[in-house]
Write a protein that holds these residues in place. Structure first.
Motif, short mmCIF file in Angstrom:
data_model
loop_
_atom_site.label_atom_id
_atom_site.label_comp_id
_atom_site.label_asym_id
_atom_site.label_seq_id
_atom_site.Cartn_x
_atom_site.Cartn_y
_atom_site.Cartn_z
N THR A 82 0.84 -1.20 0.00
CA THR A 82 0.00 0.00 0.00
C THR A 82 0.88 1.25 0.00
N VAL A 83 0.38 2.27 -0.67
CA VAL A 83 1.05 3.57 -0.68
C VAL A 83 -0.03 4.64 -0.51
N SER A 84 0.40 5.80 -0.11
CA SER A 84 -0.52 6.93 0.04
C SER A 84 -0.35 7.88 -1.13
N PRO A 85 -1.45 8.41 -1.67
CA PRO A 85 -1.32 9.42 -2.73
C PRO A 85 -0.57 10.64 -2.22
N VAL A 86 0.18 11.26 -3.12
CA VAL A 86 0.93 12.46 -2.78
C VAL A 86 0.59 13.55 -3.80
N SER A 87 0.80 14.79 -3.39
CA SER A 87 0.58 15.94 -4.28
C SER A 87 1.91 16.47 -4.76
N GLN A 88 2.01 16.72 -6.06
CA GLN A 88 3.23 17.28 -6.62
C GLN A 88 2.91 18.02 -7.91
N GLN A 89 3.87 18.86 -8.33
CA GLN A 89 3.70 19.62 -9.57
C GLN A 89 3.91 18.70 -10.77
N GLU A 123 2.53 1.73 -11.22
CA GLU A 123 2.25 0.32 -10.94
C GLU A 123 0.94 0.14 -10.19
N SER A 124 0.37 1.24 -9.64
CA SER A 124 -0.88 1.12 -8.90
C SER A 124 -2.06 0.88 -9.82
#
Length: 279
Positions: A18-25, A270-271
């Motif tokens: 599992t991974v958490s969504p992240v915000s980026q440009q 890959e998600s």
């Protein structure tokens, strides 16, 4: 002896990380294909008809300056016509001087009562006619000099010769395209965008093209079509290419329109899995 037998742990059928969504440009781009064309291609010809080409001074690919001679016609006939026009002016000027002298003399004689008023009027009319003949001769002389000037085709602006369809010895006529000039050597990229993408692009937006030789070439959007084709629902985009590199007019080029960056919520590639063609 006497205890319960150990049961082996079940083998997992699927391991998930599992991974958490992240915000980026993220870069926002529009991928589109287009063609390279001249910013302005000028079709050059002469204003004379039935005259032989004496020499062609440029070749395809030559860089020329405004006012530079590109082609010369045979001027022998034009020079003879110019000399005839000069002689006609000299003759008309002599006739005018004689008519003026006669008119002045007639004015004196009519005051003395030696000739009638009608004779004096005829002398004044002859003077007026001589003045008109001189004006006509001078206009013919200017026309002859102008035709002689047309015998040399000059570059109307800086640029690059893109085509040549004339050879020495050829008889040319007015309205025939003899040379083509890419004005200022400027090329542009033209691409068709859908109506949805067209509204996202403004003048000054950067573009990046990939040439057939693999070069990365930068440009800027010069203009966006104010209307769309009612049948295809597409509009045209025009991008200046200050340094076109190995691109040539008429080439096809793949490009990206760089719309800048925006903040987005992202996950690793890959998600996302595909099953039956759907993500």
């Amino acid at each position: 002896c006497g205890g319960a037998p150990e049961v082996p742990a079940p083998t997992p059928s699927l391991v998930v990380t599992t991974v958490s969504p992240v915000s980026q440009q993220m870069e926002r781009t529009i991928a589109v294909s287009g063609s390279v064309a001249a910013w302005q291609e000028m079709y050059l010809g002469v204003e004379l008809t039935g005259i032989r080409v004496a020499e062609v001074l440029v070749e395809v690919g030559d860089t020329v300056r405004a006012g530079q001679p590109l082609l010369r016609l045979d001027t022998r006939t034009l020079e003879v016509q110019a000399r005839q026009a000069d002689a006609s002016v000299a003759q008309a000027r002599a006739s005018l001087e004689l008519a003026r002298a006669n008119s002045d003399r007639g004015a004196t004689l009519v005051r003395e009562g030696l000739i009638s008023s009608s004779n004096a009027d005829e002398l004044r009319a002859t003077l007026t006619s001589a003045e008109a003949q001189l004006a006509t001769a001078e206009a013919d002389r200017e026309a002859a000099r102008l035709r002689l000037g047309f015998a040399t085709l000059r570059a109307p602006d800086d640029g690059v010769i893109s085509a040549r369809s004339v050879q020495p010895g050829q008889i040319v006529s007015s309205g025939t395209d003899l040379l083509r000039l890419i004005r200022e050597g400027r090329l542009e990229w033209r691409a068709e965008l859908t109506e949805a993408d067209l509204t996202r692009v403004k003048a000054g937006t950067p573009v990046e093209l990939t040439s057939p030789g693999g070069q990365r070439i930068r440009g800027l959007v010069r203009a966006v079509s104010p209307s769309v084709d009612p049948e295809t629902r597409t509009g045209m985009l025009y991008a200046d290419l200050p340094e076109p590199g190995d691109l040539r007019s008429g080439m096809f080029a793949q490009g990206q329109i760089l719309l800048g960056t925006s903040l987005a919520t992202v996950l690793p590639r890959e998600s996302v899995i595909f099953r039956d063609g759907y993500p």
